[in-house]
Design an enzyme around this catalytic site. Structure first.
Site, PDB file in Angstrom:
ATOM      1  N   HIS A 120       0.866  -1.187   0.000  1.00 46.93           N
ATOM      2  CA  HIS A 120       0.000   0.000   0.000  1.00 46.93           C
ATOM      3  C   HIS A 120       0.897   1.229   0.000  1.00 46.93           C
ATOM      4  O   HIS A 120       2.015   1.206   0.513  1.00 46.93           O
ATOM      5  CB  HIS A 120      -0.868  -0.048   1.264  1.00 46.93           C
ATOM      6  N   GLN A 200      -4.561  -4.629   7.281  1.00 45.24           N
ATOM      7  CA  GLN A 200      -5.563  -5.605   6.851  1.00 45.24           C
ATOM      8  C   GLN A 200      -5.526  -6.858   7.712  1.00 45.24           C
ATOM      9  O   GLN A 200      -6.562  -7.417   8.070  1.00 45.24           O
ATOM     10  CB  GLN A 200      -5.330  -5.983   5.381  1.00 45.24           C
ATOM     11  N   CYS A 359      -4.707   2.359  -3.735  1.00 44.92           N
ATOM     12  CA  CYS A 359      -3.516   2.895  -3.075  1.00 44.92           C
ATOM     13  C   CYS A 359      -2.336   1.942  -3.189  1.00 44.92           C
ATOM     14  O   CYS A 359      -1.498   1.848  -2.286  1.00 44.92           O
ATOM     15  CB  CYS A 359      -3.790   3.232  -1.613  1.00 44.92           C
TER      16      CYS A 359
END
Length: 401
Positions: A120, A200, A359
């Site tokens: 990311h 995540q 992203c």
């Protein structure tokens, strides 16, 4: 096949969204909030808000106790034991920037920072910019065909010049658990610092930072069913000793004169200014709620729902999955269909998914894609949500093809 969620009623926004004919499948971006969190926020604001740590009055004492109780709950959630500290930040992005600026002094020109090709932007750009500032080499670990960091390549790329390894635990695009134990062992063999982006991963299952063995672990509250504007940074004591403050202001000071100052150790030395007090207290309430759930039942539900999603996508012609998703989400493209056009038609039918580069622009560029559709799941989703998605997807593709 029916896959109900026994926790759906715990999240009032889901019923509100249903009344608006909305199906929410963008949980990797942010999650809806449990009633326990809403109650905690209302209680804090309705019973006397106050700043923490500095005030001697009763409202301040109550706020400080609740704030520090939440710090302990985060530590318990990650099983830090006595090996490190929890620092509150304004998100995972803020935590990673704290590390990139706070560790800058330990790098010398020619040192190497190692990240992976799937990161990311939050775990790419702080290290990229640090490399620019200090004349460092940014090394990118490639992926294998399944979307996992290639361990054979990593063994050649992580070496004596490696000063820091920073990798994601679970990809926000590919939905694949990364081989952290092997990667962290490679870095430790060269005495490199290790950073895990758990934004995540922390949402799915309980993760033990003592067993993981990383020096730093970061996550955002808003993805873990908690309030937004809040993140947490775990740091091992030995690693924190190398970290310097990158923001300065109230609360962090031990002693200050006009021309010099001394600062508190972690965690307060890295929490300058008024922290997001209500959000921290709210995260504590969210963790209490999550800790009360049957973790095996949650994991089984998430696995069944993910399997249902994958089978539904694979049954439709022209859909190509990115990587081999293992949990929580799936990103895909449709041959001959632009992801933005598809997302627009899904939105018109009340389906909330994410479209674009997520992203992770360099990763999408490596697939020669401008973007992809991402469907991401949470514990309150059920099979009816996915059936509505599949119906909307079929109607959209019929129009676009």
């Amino acid at each position: 096949m029916m896959i109900p969620s026994p926790w759906r009623a715990d999240f009032p926004a889901i019923a509100a969204l249903q009344r608006q004919d909305q199906t929410y499948l963008d949980n990797a971006a942010t999650t809806q909030k449990p009633q326990a969190l809403l109650d905690a926020l209302a209680h804090y604001y309705a019973n006397g808000a106050a700043n923490v740590h500095r005030a001697q009055h009763l409202p301040g004492a109550h706020a400080t106790q609740a704030f520090e109780n939440s710090r302990s709950k985060v530590a318990q959630w990650l099983n830090t034991g006595d090996c490190g500290q929890i620092i509150f930040t304004h998100g995972a992005t803020s935590a990673l920037n704290l590390l990139a600026y706070g560790l800058e002094h330990v790098f010398n020109p020619g040192d190497e920072i190692v990240i992976s090709a799937l990161e990311h932007h939050a775990n790419l750009l702080p290290w990229q910019q640090l490399a620019h500032r200090r004349g460092l080499k940014l090394v990118i670990l490639p992926l294998d065909a399944d979307g996992l960091i290639d361990l054979e390549a990593a063994a050649h790329l992580i070496g004596p010049r490696t000063r820091l390894l920073a990798v994601s635990q679970l990809s926000n695009v590919l939905g694949a658990w990364q081989p952290l134990p092997a990667l962290l062992a490679m870095a430790k063999a060269h005495n490199a610092l290790t950073v895990v982006d758990g934004a995540q991963g922390v949402v799915h299952g309980r993760h033990d930072v003592q067993a993981l063995g990383c020096d730093f672990y970061v996550f955002s509250s808003h993805k873990l069913y908690g309030p937004d504007g809040l993140g947490a940074l775990f740091g091992r004591h030995e690693a924190l000793e190398q970290l310097r403050p990158w923001q300065f202001g109230g609360e962090m000071v031990l002693d200050a004169n006009y021309h010099d100052a001394r600062f508190r150790p972690a965690p307060l030395g890295f929490e300058a200014g008024t922290p997001p007090i209500s959000s921290v207290i709210g995260l504590g309430a969210t963790l209490d709620y999550l800790a009360g759930l049957d973790q095996d039942a949650v994991s089984a539900h998430e696995a069944a729902l993910h399997d249902y999603l994958l089978k539904g996508l694979e049954a439709r012609n022209g859909i190509r999955l990115l990587g081999k998703p293992q949990l929580a989400l799936a990103s895909f493209v449709v041959e001959g269909v632009h992801n933005a056009d598809l997302a627009h038609l899904l939105t018109e039918q009340g389906i909330a998914v994410r479209a674009g580069h997520h992203c992770a622009m360099p990763l999408l560029k490596s697939f020669e894609l401008a973007g992809a559709i991402r469907v991401s799941l949470a514990l309150y989703n059920d099979s009816e949500d996915l059936e509505r998605f599949f119906e909307a997807l079929d109607q959209a593709l019929e129009l676009l093809r």
